[in-house]
Design a protein around this motif. Structure first.
Motif, mmCIF file in Angstrom:
data_model
loop_
_atom_site.group_PDB
_atom_site.id
_atom_site.type_symbol
_atom_site.label_atom_id
_atom_site.label_comp_id
_atom_site.label_asym_id
_atom_site.label_seq_id
_atom_site.Cartn_x
_atom_site.Cartn_y
_atom_site.Cartn_z
ATOM 1 N N GLY A 98 1.136 2.737 -6.805
ATOM 2 C CA GLY A 98 1.731 3.704 -5.901
ATOM 3 C C GLY A 98 1.714 5.093 -6.486
ATOM 4 N N VAL A 99 2.246 6.030 -5.732
ATOM 5 C CA VAL A 99 2.341 7.423 -6.150
ATOM 6 C C VAL A 99 3.808 7.729 -6.432
ATOM 7 N N VAL A 100 4.068 8.390 -7.539
ATOM 8 C CA VAL A 100 5.438 8.734 -7.909
ATOM 9 C C VAL A 100 5.972 9.776 -6.934
ATOM 10 N N PHE A 113 10.769 6.581 -8.640
ATOM 11 C CA PHE A 113 10.394 5.961 -7.380
ATOM 12 C C PHE A 113 8.884 6.087 -7.209
ATOM 13 N N LEU A 114 8.278 5.029 -6.711
ATOM 14 C CA LEU A 114 6.865 5.071 -6.379
ATOM 15 C C LEU A 114 6.670 4.494 -4.977
ATOM 16 N N ASP A 173 1.907 11.575 -9.713
ATOM 17 C CA ASP A 173 1.070 10.667 -10.508
ATOM 18 C C ASP A 173 0.785 9.392 -9.719
ATOM 19 N N ARG A 174 -0.460 8.947 -9.764
ATOM 20 C CA ARG A 174 -0.805 7.615 -9.254
ATOM 21 C C ARG A 174 -0.626 6.650 -10.412
ATOM 22 N N THR A 203 -3.930 11.043 -9.737
ATOM 23 C CA THR A 203 -2.921 11.712 -8.918
ATOM 24 C C THR A 203 -3.064 11.280 -7.471
ATOM 25 N N GLY A 204 -2.041 11.555 -6.688
ATOM 26 C CA GLY A 204 -2.051 11.223 -5.268
ATOM 27 C C GLY A 204 -0.937 11.962 -4.567
ATOM 28 N N SER A 205 -0.759 11.698 -3.316
ATOM 29 C CA SER A 205 0.300 12.354 -2.553
ATOM 30 C C SER A 205 0.819 11.410 -1.490
#
Length: 563
Positions: A59-61, A75-76, A106-107, A134-136
């Protein structure tokens, strides 16, 4: 949020991380794929279906609260939601900063044991945290009233609607504020049409992402009735409640400004009522702990009484030590408004409780008719004080019956005074008997133009108030104060009226106005006189948070007399 007892879990995390294959070989951990999606760990019910199993999720933080004075984790969220609306896409990973410092965006691939920590679905202990790019994740719009928050537990949410501050009791202690949709929340037993279940669904607890008690840095110090915009955060859980941990500052607007004085009341006699919240001259008992606190408390009470500027004031929760505490209050008030402006009556039978009711008045405006009276009926633990007045020079008399009925606390385990589950809490049967006794006093003593007032410890639609109304008395505040402003006390996020004034039929014709001065119930308790927890810079020697009850003021237009 309050501190979590997780020292043993933290130790497991340290041991597990040091033995983790991912920690031993930092070049390859991102090649180890997830074993489950976050939605599978969450499941469609109240608890994870994988409890006790070690899982690896991706997941993404969305929220970073890893410091030990925060939530000790992050949390992710899965950026690719599944098709089941009952399953949340978010998780909380109990992984402190000392184990793996991640940041929002962060991913990550996280390995840990799926668990329900006191109702909170999370990974604990976490044995590997691998940052793999990374992610969103966009915050999901969410509207109150809620249809149930379990499906969005641990997710990043944003509330596009304005939300009203309804509770701030733990603002200073734990950084908590409760917001609600569709305006403030009211006690179901205070007025018709209030649905307790809807109150719950309209509410949202805002936390500060912290485990600290009495933090030095506070969220905005708000009043109930203020309005929040742009509420965005991750939805955690703890101590039996869902808790939104903000990920960006909340924009609070002052929608409930302080009034420097009460709304003006019309009439040639002003009568008021105020619960002093334990005005004691004996230090270290119910009131002030030390001399400086006592000075601060007295300054606030004097400011409140000065602002009321009433001709007669009924007081509750004054120390029952003869005239000592009462006279100290009158002396301090007269030092501000002029020598001899107010005088105190002597209660002929104050009872044996630590506190008594009291009555002060302006001799320049009112003349007592006869001596003060009191009931010795054993139904009263704090006997009412009864005094008839007329305007200086004569005219139509009226009689004040000052009361502090049995409180709702310290419930018995059985019998008619136990909590019956009807929303009226405990000791309701005793309060009904006290109301009946008051009606008997009015009738038996043939009191002219009675006004029963004080802290009756019963909300507007509860049995004691119904009893008084059925006995021929009329609530002045119900008649003259608009419903949105008709409250004097805040408990558990619900506003209501515990402080009342009810008058006989003839006096009702002479009541020309009434108001409630919201100087206390809307203010957070960190603005009171106490020194042990409250930030020093918040104290002011003004009327605000001089008590926990709001004073009420009634305007009477009485014929005859002068002044």
């Amino acid at each position: 949020m309050r501190a979590l007892s997780r020292a043993s879990l933290a130790a497991l995390v340290v041991v597990a991380l040091s033995a983790s294959p991912a920690a031993a070989d930092p070049a390859t951990p991102c090649d180890t794929p997830a074993s489950h999606r976050i939605a599978q760990v969450q499941g469609g019910g109240e608890a994870t279906p994988l409890s006790g199993q070690t899982v690896r999720v991706e997941g993404v933080v969305t929220g970073d609260f890893q410091r030990t004075d925060q939530l000790s984790g992050f949390f992710l969220q899965d950026p690719r939601p599944d098709s089941d609306p009952a399953t949340s896409e978010g998780l909380f990973a109990f992984a402190r900063e000392s184990l793996k410092n991640v940041k929002v965006g962060d991913r990550v691939l996280v390995t840990g044991r799926a668990t329900e920590f006191n109702g909170w679905t999370e990974l604990s202990p976490v044995t590997a945290v691998d940052v793999c790019g990374t992610g969103s994740v966009a915050a999901q719009p969410y509207q109150l009233p809620s249809g149930g928050l379990e499906p969005v537990e641990n997710m990043l949410l944003t509330f596009p609607q304005p939300l009203t501050v309804s509770e701030h009791y733990n603002l200073g202690r734990y950084g908590e504020v409760t917001l609600s949709s569709q305006g403030r929340l009211f006690q179901p037993t205070d007025r018709p049409g209030v649905d307790p279940a809807l109150n719950q669904r309209r509410s949202l607890l805002i936390d500060d992402g912290s485990s600290r008690e009495n933090p030095a840095t506070l969220p905005p110090v708000v009043r109930t009735g203020d309005v929040a915009f742009g509420v965005t955060g991750v939805l955690g859980y703890g101590f039996g409640k869902y808790r939104l941990q903000p990920t960006q500052p909340i924009d609070y607007k002052n929608a409930n400004p302080r009034l420097p004085k009460p709304f003006p009341v019309i009439g040639n006699v002003k009568v008021a009522s105020l619960n002093t919240l334990n005005w004691f001259t004996t230090l270290g008992s119910r009131g002030a702990t030390n001399a400086e606190e006592q000075r601060r408390q007295l300054a606030k009470l004097v400011a409140a009484l000065k602002g009321l500027d009433a001709d007669a004031v009924a007081l509750m929760e004054v120390e029952n030590n003869g005239q000592t505490a009462l006279q100290a209050l009158v002396d301090a008030l007269n030092a501000e408004v002029g020598a001899g402006t107010y005088a105190a009556l002597t209660h002929p039978y104050p009872g044996t409780d630590a506190i008594q009711v009291a009555l002060i008045y302006k001799p320049g405006k009112l003349t007592p008719v006869g001596e003060p009276k009191a009931s010795q009926d054993p139904v009263f633990s704090r006997p009412p004080l009864i005094q008839t007045f007329h305007r200086k020079g004569g005219g139509q008399p009226f009689t004040m019956l000052v009361n502090h009925l049995k409180s709702k606390g310290t419930c018995p385990s059985g019998g008619p005074d136990a909590d019956q589950g009807d929303g009226q809490s405990c000791w309701n049967a005793t309060r009904v008997k006290q109301a009946q006794a008051l009606l008997g006093i009015v009738e038996d003593q043939d009191l002219p133009n009675p006004i029963v007032l004080g802290d009756l410890n019963a909300y507007g639609e509860e049995d004691p108030i119904d009893t008084l109304e059925a006995g021929g008395l009329t609530s002045v505040t119900k008649r003259f104060v608009p419903a949105p402003l008709r409250y004097s006390y805040l408990f558990d996020g619900l506003a209501g009226e515990l402080d009342h004034a009810l008058v006989g039929r003839q006096l009702l014709k002479r009541v020309t106005s009434a108001t409630i001065w919201h100087i206390n119930s809307d203010e957070p308790r960190i603005r009171d006189y106490n020194m042990e927890y409250n930030p020093p810079g918040l104290y002011q020697p003004d009327a605000y948070r001089s008590s926990d009850h709001d004073p009420l003021i009634i305007g009477l237009t009485l014929p005859g007399g002068k002044g």
